[in-house]
Design a protein around this motif. Sequence first.
Motif, PDB file in Angstrom:
ATOM      1  N   LEU A   1      46.927  37.661  33.894  1.00 33.64           N
ATOM      2  CA  LEU A   1      48.049  38.346  34.629  1.00 33.64           C
ATOM      3  C   LEU A   1      47.213  39.420  35.711  1.00 33.64           C
ATOM      4  O   LEU A   1      47.792  39.523  36.643  1.00 33.64           O
ATOM      5  CB  LEU A   1      48.942  38.797  33.636  1.00 33.64           C
ATOM      6  CG  LEU A   1      49.857  37.893  33.048  1.00 33.64           C
ATOM      7  CD1 LEU A   1      50.583  38.715  31.966  1.00 33.64           C
ATOM      8  CD2 LEU A   1      50.980  37.091  33.878  1.00 33.64           C
ATOM      9  N   GLU A   2      46.355  40.181  35.247  1.00 31.11           N
ATOM     10  CA  GLU A   2      45.552  41.144  35.893  1.00 31.11           C
ATOM     11  C   GLU A   2      44.927  40.585  37.058  1.00 31.11           C
ATOM     12  O   GLU A   2      44.817  41.293  38.296  1.00 31.11           O
ATOM     13  CB  GLU A   2      44.563  41.943  34.935  1.00 31.11           C
ATOM     14  CG  GLU A   2      45.277  43.017  34.203  1.00 31.11           C
ATOM     15  CD  GLU A   2      44.173  43.625  33.370  1.00 31.11           C
ATOM     16  OE1 GLU A   2      43.246  43.526  33.517  1.00 31.11           O
ATOM     17  OE2 GLU A   2      44.656  44.228  32.247  1.00 31.11           O
ATOM     18  N   LEU A   3      44.411  39.346  36.922  1.00 32.40           N
ATOM     19  CA  LEU A   3      43.892  38.454  37.803  1.00 32.40           C
ATOM     20  C   LEU A   3      44.921  37.985  39.039  1.00 32.40           C
ATOM     21  O   LEU A   3      44.754  37.301  40.230  1.00 32.40           O
ATOM     22  CB  LEU A   3      43.058  37.442  37.513  1.00 32.40           C
ATOM     23  CG  LEU A   3      41.654  37.876  36.872  1.00 32.40           C
ATOM     24  CD1 LEU A   3      40.988  36.978  36.230  1.00 32.40           C
ATOM     25  CD2 LEU A   3      40.709  38.558  37.973  1.00 32.40           C
ATOM     26  N   GLY A   4      46.092  38.247  38.816  1.00 29.15           N
ATOM     27  CA  GLY A   4      47.418  37.972  39.328  1.00 29.15           C
ATOM     28  C   GLY A   4      48.052  36.246  39.372  1.00 29.15           C
ATOM     29  O   GLY A   4      48.489  35.768  39.890  1.00 29.15           O
ATOM     30  N   CYS A   5      47.369  35.729  38.075  1.00 35.61           N
ATOM     31  CA  CYS A   5      47.948  34.672  37.766  1.00 35.61           C
ATOM     32  C   CYS A   5      49.066  34.541  36.840  1.00 35.61           C
ATOM     33  O   CYS A   5      49.676  35.568  36.290  1.00 35.61           O
ATOM     34  CB  CYS A   5      47.090  33.853  36.667  1.00 35.61           C
ATOM     35  SG  CYS A   5      45.268  33.634  37.236  1.00 35.61           S
TER      36      CYS A   5
ATOM     37  N   ARG B   1      56.330  37.599  38.468  1.00 33.11           N
ATOM     38  CA  ARG B   1      56.693  38.698  37.862  1.00 33.11           C
ATOM     39  C   ARG B   1      56.602  38.105  36.352  1.00 33.11           C
ATOM     40  O   ARG B   1      56.671  36.912  36.060  1.00 33.11           O
ATOM     41  CB  ARG B   1      58.171  39.141  38.092  1.00 33.11           C
ATOM     42  CG  ARG B   1      58.175  39.935  39.275  1.00 33.11           C
ATOM     43  CD  ARG B   1      59.877  40.312  39.563  1.00 33.11           C
ATOM     44  NE  ARG B   1      60.509  39.268  39.593  1.00 33.11           N
ATOM     45  CZ  ARG B   1      61.030  38.715  40.382  1.00 33.11           C
ATOM     46  NH1 ARG B   1      60.977  38.861  41.854  1.00 33.11           N
ATOM     47  NH2 ARG B   1      61.913  37.491  40.437  1.00 33.11           N
TER      48      ARG B   1
ATOM     49  N   SER C   1      57.226  35.954  44.387  1.00 40.12           N
ATOM     50  CA  SER C   1      56.152  36.608  43.956  1.00 40.12           C
ATOM     51  C   SER C   1      56.322  36.680  42.317  1.00 40.12           C
ATOM     52  O   SER C   1      57.342  36.837  41.994  1.00 40.12           O
ATOM     53  CB  SER C   1      55.990  38.267  44.601  1.00 40.12           C
ATOM     54  OG  SER C   1      57.036  38.879  44.042  1.00 40.12           O
TER      55      SER C   1
ATOM     56  N   GLN D   1      47.884  29.879  41.528  1.00 43.47           N
ATOM     57  CA  GLN D   1      47.378  30.837  40.439  1.00 43.47           C
ATOM     58  C   GLN D   1      48.104  30.872  39.235  1.00 43.47           C
ATOM     59  O   GLN D   1      48.622  31.397  38.638  1.00 43.47           O
ATOM     60  CB  GLN D   1      47.477  32.119  41.113  1.00 43.47           C
ATOM     61  CG  GLN D   1      46.371  32.562  42.246  1.00 43.47           C
ATOM     62  CD  GLN D   1      46.440  33.863  42.480  1.00 43.47           C
ATOM     63  OE1 GLN D   1      47.185  34.608  43.045  1.00 43.47           O
ATOM     64  NE2 GLN D   1      45.325  34.693  42.040  1.00 43.47           N
TER      65      GLN D   1
END
Length: 86
Positions: A32-36, A70, A68, A7
Amino acid sequence: LYCPALQLAVEVDGEIHTTQQAQDALRDEDLLELGCVVLRVRNEEVFACVEAVAERILDLCARIADSSPRIVRSSSNVGVADQALE
Protein backbone atom coordinates in the motif's frame (compact mmCIF):
# COMPACT_ATOMS: atom_id res chain seq x y z
CA LEU A 1 -0.40 -12.03 -8.98
CA TYR A 2 0.54 -8.47 -9.90
CA CYS A 3 -0.69 -6.09 -12.60
CA PRO A 4 1.83 -3.25 -12.89
CA ALA A 5 -0.40 -1.13 -15.15
CA LEU A 6 -3.02 -0.89 -12.39
CA GLN A 7 -0.69 -1.44 -9.43
CA LEU A 8 -2.98 -4.28 -8.34
CA ALA A 9 -1.67 -7.15 -6.22
CA VAL A 10 -3.92 -10.21 -5.87
CA GLU A 11 -2.98 -12.53 -3.02
CA VAL A 12 -4.48 -16.04 -3.00
CA ASP A 13 -4.30 -17.19 0.59
CA GLY A 14 -3.99 -20.84 1.52
CA GLU A 15 -4.22 -22.52 4.91
CA ILE A 16 -0.85 -21.14 6.07
CA HIS A 17 -2.23 -17.63 6.05
CA THR A 18 -4.42 -18.37 9.07
CA THR A 19 -1.23 -18.54 11.15
CA GLN A 20 0.69 -15.67 9.54
CA GLN A 21 -1.84 -12.85 9.60
CA ALA A 22 0.66 -10.42 11.14
CA GLN A 23 3.16 -11.09 8.33
CA ASP A 24 0.43 -10.68 5.73
CA ALA A 25 -0.63 -7.35 7.27
CA LEU A 26 2.96 -6.08 7.09
CA ARG A 27 3.24 -7.14 3.44
CA ASP A 28 -0.07 -5.41 2.69
CA GLU A 29 1.17 -2.22 4.36
CA ASP A 30 4.39 -2.31 2.32
CA LEU A 31 2.44 -2.76 -0.92
CA LEU A 32 0.00 0.00 0.00
CA GLU A 33 2.88 2.37 0.76
CA LEU A 34 4.13 1.69 -2.77
CA GLY A 35 0.74 2.75 -4.12
CA CYS A 36 -0.65 -0.71 -4.77
CA VAL A 37 -4.16 -1.95 -4.20
CA VAL A 38 -4.16 -5.35 -2.48
CA LEU A 39 -6.96 -7.87 -2.95
CA ARG A 40 -6.85 -11.02 -0.81
CA VAL A 41 -8.93 -14.06 -1.69
CA ARG A 42 -8.96 -17.45 -0.05
CA ASN A 43 -7.98 -20.64 -1.85
CA GLU A 44 -11.40 -22.03 -1.00
CA GLU A 45 -13.07 -19.18 -2.91
CA VAL A 46 -10.98 -19.89 -6.01
CA PHE A 47 -11.71 -23.63 -5.88
CA ALA A 48 -15.41 -23.14 -5.12
CA CYS A 49 -16.16 -20.52 -7.76
CA VAL A 50 -13.27 -19.26 -9.84
CA GLU A 51 -15.71 -17.34 -12.05
CA ALA A 52 -16.87 -15.22 -9.10
CA VAL A 53 -13.28 -14.49 -8.09
CA ALA A 54 -12.41 -13.53 -11.66
CA GLU A 55 -15.45 -11.23 -11.77
CA ARG A 56 -14.34 -9.57 -8.52
CA ILE A 57 -10.87 -9.01 -9.96
CA LEU A 58 -12.25 -7.57 -13.22
CA ASP A 59 -14.63 -5.30 -11.29
CA LEU A 60 -11.77 -4.07 -9.14
CA CYS A 61 -9.62 -3.45 -12.24
CA ALA A 62 -12.38 -1.29 -13.72
CA ARG A 63 -12.80 0.63 -10.47
CA ILE A 64 -9.05 1.24 -10.18
CA ALA A 65 -8.92 2.51 -13.75
CA ASP A 66 -11.75 4.96 -12.96
CA SER A 67 -10.57 6.31 -9.60
CA SER A 68 -7.69 6.78 -7.21
CA PRO A 69 -7.01 3.92 -4.77
CA ARG A 70 -8.25 4.15 -1.20
CA ILE A 71 -7.96 1.54 1.52
CA VAL A 72 -11.15 -0.13 2.69
CA ARG A 73 -11.99 -3.50 4.17
CA SER A 74 -14.10 -5.69 1.93
CA SER A 75 -17.18 -7.24 3.54
CA SER A 76 -16.94 -10.38 1.41
CA ASN A 77 -14.01 -11.96 3.31
CA VAL A 78 -14.61 -11.71 7.01
CA GLY A 79 -11.32 -12.17 8.85
CA VAL A 80 -9.15 -11.55 5.78
CA ALA A 81 -7.25 -8.33 5.20
CA ASP A 82 -8.89 -7.67 1.87
CA GLN A 83 -7.86 -4.27 0.51
CA ALA A 84 -9.92 -2.70 -2.25
CA LEU A 85 -11.55 0.53 -3.35
CA GLU A 86 -14.67 2.07 -1.90
